[in-house]
Write a protein that holds these residues in place. Structure first.
Motif, PDB file in Angstrom:
ATOM      1  N   PHE A 143      30.377   4.297  28.433  1.00  0.00           N
ATOM      2  CA  PHE A 143      30.768   2.923  28.762  1.00  0.00           C
ATOM      3  C   PHE A 143      29.848   1.922  28.052  1.00  0.00           C
ATOM      4  CE2 PHE A 143      30.320  -0.892  31.348  1.00  0.00           C
ATOM      5  CZ  PHE A 143      31.646  -1.291  31.494  1.00  0.00           C
ATOM      6  N   THR A 144      28.547   2.211  28.027  1.00  0.00           N
ATOM      7  CA  THR A 144      27.595   1.345  27.332  1.00  0.00           C
ATOM      8  C   THR A 144      27.910   1.283  25.845  1.00  0.00           C
ATOM      9  OG1 THR A 144      25.910   1.979  28.942  1.00  0.00           O
ATOM     10  CG2 THR A 144      25.136   0.897  26.957  1.00  0.00           C
ATOM     11  N   PHE A 145      28.347   2.414  25.279  1.00  0.00           N
ATOM     12  CA  PHE A 145      28.695   2.454  23.861  1.00  0.00           C
ATOM     13  C   PHE A 145      29.874   1.529  23.557  1.00  0.00           C
ATOM     14  CE2 PHE A 145      31.567   4.311  20.692  1.00  0.00           C
ATOM     15  CZ  PHE A 145      30.765   4.234  19.560  1.00  0.00           C
ATOM     16  N   PHE A 146      30.927   1.616  24.364  1.00  0.00           N
ATOM     17  CA  PHE A 146      32.100   0.780  24.118  1.00  0.00           C
ATOM     18  C   PHE A 146      31.827  -0.696  24.410  1.00  0.00           C
ATOM     19  CE2 PHE A 146      34.444   4.839  24.619  1.00  0.00           C
ATOM     20  CZ  PHE A 146      35.150   4.794  23.438  1.00  0.00           C
ATOM     21  N   GLU A 174      31.932  13.643  24.007  1.00  0.00           N
ATOM     22  CA  GLU A 174      33.062  12.743  24.268  1.00  0.00           C
ATOM     23  C   GLU A 174      33.355  11.864  23.051  1.00  0.00           C
ATOM     24  OE1 GLU A 174      34.994  12.824  26.824  1.00  0.00           O
ATOM     25  OE2 GLU A 174      33.847  14.284  27.973  1.00  0.00           O
ATOM     26  N   LEU A 175      32.307  11.418  22.360  1.00  0.00           N
ATOM     27  CA  LEU A 175      32.507  10.614  21.149  1.00  0.00           C
ATOM     28  C   LEU A 175      33.205  11.425  20.070  1.00  0.00           C
ATOM     29  CD1 LEU A 175      29.300   8.441  20.607  1.00  0.00           C
ATOM     30  CD2 LEU A 175      31.604   7.693  21.184  1.00  0.00           C
ATOM     31  N   ALA A 179      36.685  10.394  18.414  1.00  0.00           N
ATOM     32  CA  ALA A 179      36.804  10.220  16.966  1.00  0.00           C
ATOM     33  C   ALA A 179      37.988  11.006  16.413  1.00  0.00           C
ATOM     34  CB  ALA A 179      35.518  10.664  16.281  1.00  0.00           C
ATOM     35  N   VAL A 180      38.270  12.158  16.981  1.00  0.00           N
ATOM     36  CA  VAL A 180      39.432  12.941  16.527  1.00  0.00           C
ATOM     37  C   VAL A 180      40.716  12.146  16.761  1.00  0.00           C
ATOM     38  CG1 VAL A 180      40.797  15.016  16.966  1.00  0.00           C
ATOM     39  CG2 VAL A 180      38.314  15.183  16.813  1.00  0.00           C
ATOM     40  N   SER A 196      27.617   7.386  13.273  1.00  0.00           N
ATOM     41  CA  SER A 196      26.315   6.716  13.230  1.00  0.00           C
ATOM     42  C   SER A 196      25.614   6.799  14.584  1.00  0.00           C
ATOM     43  CB  SER A 196      26.499   5.253  12.818  1.00  0.00           C
ATOM     44  OG  SER A 196      27.047   5.155  11.526  1.00  0.00           O
ATOM     45  N   SER A 197      26.366   6.653  15.669  1.00  0.00           N
ATOM     46  CA  SER A 197      25.770   6.710  17.003  1.00  0.00           C
ATOM     47  C   SER A 197      25.250   8.112  17.319  1.00  0.00           C
ATOM     48  CB  SER A 197      26.795   6.275  18.053  1.00  0.00           C
ATOM     49  OG  SER A 197      27.177   4.942  17.854  1.00  0.00           O
TER      50      SER A 197
END
Length: 259
Positions: A143-146, A174-175, A179-180, A196-197
């Motif tokens: 959630f913080t990533f998005f 999960e990332l 990405a897929v 990159s993350s």
């Protein structure tokens, strides 16, 4: 002659067995069975019953937390941030609702912060609680990533260090799945941001010595997730002729083309 020898041999064995039974000190069976009396039988049964009940509550508690965090992860994968916010808030409320039974002040660290210590002695129950908290940590990181473009967030007081780090490693998986999905829609920019993350997370964890344990296996999964992201970008570069540049490198390339 053969029959006589066999009969003589059997008689020798019988005599030997009789002499052993009479004078060799073999223990004789008691004439009656004495019932076993345990003075603590009642308290032991109650302790076992209480442990089973605590294990049942721990399993139910972990299941509630995990169900809410999985719903938050699903909402994040489909870009529904309000729904993810609601699910995470519900999960945190569930976690704090079991504070009396599952949270205590840690005495193993000098910082005095709180960590989760499941009440039941059953290892399966404690692993269930830990897995649910790790799932919450993973959903919070995603959630913080998005929301802000980074996986890193301040550790909640009810998360142990292992759950906190394990949450980052699970978020990397999960990332990779996200990405897929984005790659199937040719959204390479999102794939590059995910790569990159995950690269940043991998660099941050290089100083950790996980040795042989659960976190080591999860860290190996992080490397596989990074490899998958790199492979996705490489395969698209073969098809579309685009290089697997990071978003920052893309901006620099655009500026050069304008000049």
């Amino acid at each position: 002659l053969h029959l006589a020898r066999t009969m003589r041999l059997n008689m020798c064995f019988a005599q030997q067995a009789a002499s052993v039974a009479q004078g060799s000190g073999l223990a004789s069976l008691p004439s009656k069975v004495v019932p076993l009396e345990l003075p603590f039988r009642g308290s032991l049964a109650r302790a076992v019953e209480e442990d089973v009940e605590r294990s049942r509550k721990a399993s139910e508690y972990a299941r509630k937390v995990r169900r809410r965090t999985k719903a938050a992860l699903l909402a994040l994968h489909f870009g529904d941030l309000p729904e993810a916010t609601s699910c995470l808030a519900s999960a945190e409320a569930t976690i704090l609702g079991g504070e009396e039974d599952f949270v205590m002040t840690s005495t193993s660290t000098s910082r005095g912060d709180r960590s989760y210590f499941p009440v039941p002695s059953s290892s399966s129950s404690s692993s269930l609680v830990s897995a649910s908290l790790e799932s919450f940590a993973a959903a919070t990181a995603l959630f913080t990533f998005f929301e802000s473009g980074t996986l890193f967030y301040e550790k909640a007081p009810f998360l142990s260090d292992d759950d906190y780090i394990g949450g980052f490693l699970a978020a990397a998986q999960e990332l990779s799945r996200y990405a897929v999905r984005r790659a199937t829609e040719s959204d390479l920019r999102s794939v590059k941001i995910c790569r990159s993350s995950v690269e940043t997370l991998n660099e941050a964890l290089l100083d950790f010595d996980f040795r042989n344990g659960p976190l080591r296996k999860k860290y190996d999964g992080l490397k596989y997730a990074l490899r998958k992201l790199v492979d996705i970008l490489y395969e698209h570069s073969l098809v579309d002729g685009e290089e697997g540049l990071s978003p920052e490198e893309e901006e620099e390339e655009k500026k050069k083309k304008k000049k």
